[in-house]
Design an enzyme around this catalytic site. Sequence first.
Site, PDB file in Angstrom:
ATOM      1  N   CYS A 103       0.813  -1.223   0.000  1.00  0.00           N
ATOM      2  CA  CYS A 103       0.000   0.000   0.000  1.00  0.00           C
ATOM      3  C   CYS A 103       0.842   1.266   0.000  1.00  0.00           C
ATOM      4  O   CYS A 103       0.479   2.265  -0.624  1.00  0.00           O
ATOM      5  CB  CYS A 103      -0.914   0.013   1.226  1.00  0.00           C
ATOM      6  SG  CYS A 103      -1.865  -1.499   1.468  1.00  0.00           S
ATOM      7  N   CYS A 134      -2.150   3.229   2.733  1.00  0.00           N
ATOM      8  CA  CYS A 134      -3.021   2.296   3.442  1.00  0.00           C
ATOM      9  C   CYS A 134      -4.134   3.044   4.180  1.00  0.00           C
ATOM     10  O   CYS A 134      -3.992   4.220   4.523  1.00  0.00           O
ATOM     11  CB  CYS A 134      -2.183   1.453   4.401  1.00  0.00           C
ATOM     12  SG  CYS A 134      -2.977  -0.091   4.887  1.00  0.00           S
ATOM     13  N   SER A 176     -14.335  -4.024   6.937  1.00  0.00           N
ATOM     14  CA  SER A 176     -13.430  -3.581   5.884  1.00  0.00           C
ATOM     15  C   SER A 176     -14.241  -3.004   4.732  1.00  0.00           C
ATOM     16  O   SER A 176     -15.391  -3.382   4.498  1.00  0.00           O
ATOM     17  CB  SER A 176     -12.607  -4.770   5.385  1.00  0.00           C
ATOM     18  OG  SER A 176     -12.023  -4.486   4.145  1.00  0.00           O
TER      19      SER A 176
END
Length: 557
Positions: free
Chosen positions: A52, A125, A473
């Site tokens: 990321c 991220c 998520s």
Amino acid sequence: MTFDPRHQSRTLLDGADRAAARSYFKAIGFTEEDLKRPLVGVAHCWIEVTPCNWNHRKMAEKVKEGIRAAGGTPIEFNSISVTDGIAMGTEGMKASLVSREVIADSVELVIRGHLFDGFVGISGCDKTIPAMVMAMARLNLPSIMLYGGSIAYGEYKGRKLTIQEVFEAIGAFNAGKIDARELNEVESRACPGAGACGGQFTANTMATAFEMLGVSPMGFNGVPAVDPRKEEVAFETGRLVMDLLRKGVLPRQIITKKALHNAIAGVMATGGSANAVLHLLAIAKEAGVRLVIDEFDRISRKTPLLADMRPWGTYTAPEMHEAGGMGVVAKRLLDAGLLFADEPTVTGRTIGDEARATREAPGQKVIRSLENPLKSEGGLAILRGNLAPEGCVAKISGQKKDLHRGPARVFDREEDAFQAVKTRKVKPQDVIVIRWEGPKGGPGMREMLHVTGALQGAGLGDTVALMTDGRFSGATHGFMIGHVAPEAADGGPIAALRNGDTIVIDIKKRRLDVELSVAELKKRLKSVKRPKPRYTWGVLAKYARLVSSASDGAVTG
């Protein structure tokens, strides 16, 4: 009055009394000329554990080149990152949301401590993205947030893969639907290089939302991590921050109530992550703007769902960029009368100007027309009820049903719920309840992709609901309710639930209820035994003492 580009660094570096400070800079190669120019921080979150943020140091070099070319002196520094996809399903995931505060705090402290005149925050991220904008809002210095970009999609047997498919493959393997060889093939092909998770998961949700908010240049965040043009936009970002510095354009002039509504509309139109609720509430608080959770629902009800994106849809973030990116979404919202077009952005143009200037790829299929939306309402809903008096967040972008009624299967830890799914003890119509996983109770409000991915992989995604005082998520899809507030650790009604209680989730009525009387709920809550804190010292214990409700953004300040 003109704005002094060295409005802070003069105090740090000018005059005989500041000779000691200058000597430190000279020790590492800064020249007399360097120290007479504005000092511009270049903050990033490079860490050798995740794709990321893997390109952050390379991007920082290009941002620095742009700053130097425009007459500034760049100073690079880094913060941390906790990678959700790696920590997911373990105790390590409790550090994720906490890291948002730590990143914002660390960037703020470096800039305050060294009196930088402005900065660029490079993010990747999930939590690094809102953290950089939180720091922008706190410091209120000329600044820009630049996202490192999405990862490319992987491929296997003609399927496009993201990290979502890996988590669902785990569930399929545990259900006996695929073998170890196929699991390994998916695992090995899903993440082909640098960049953040490739669907409209949390990273891309926040990156696109911040283009709509105006704190990132329109189109810059959408360029994928491995696209050669990423270096070009990094250089241009460095030049642009110097322009902001000369003009004295400040983040709080951009992060207004109307601009936040534009960002929310962007999230709803793209079926974005439920985490956007937490992060936009937190940023509003840092900017001194009053924003409440119910505003998300009001905007969602009038915003059509336009982008056909993973995790519930068809396309990935790089494909959305190829289609024209967030500018196309902004143009759709402008045409629908759903965009506050006069809000300023870091480019010096209004968001309406950016929308009108966008170029849509001919024949693209990622972003629907206003006449043919995927749904007439946005991708998130805020529910209330006797289980969520302060509200909760439902992700409805991929949902066909609006009502679920079933028996509770209650778990006090994510791991226990995952084990129940893995051993096939969860049945159709069940409502999995995972509690004591909120901001205080976890602590840290873990995401539950390990569980939701297992449900999808086991073929239970359409028949089982899940509710939690934790989070999901951005890669989650299914009938999922998160951010239930008050959380169990704050005495929320979720703490009173027992196996077999009938829970009703009604999206149309925006309700989350258990079929129990007020008296029975009160009686049960009085008898609840709170688990012993898992952490009594260190950063997680400190966080648990300070953090606010999810309905307030789970902030610590």
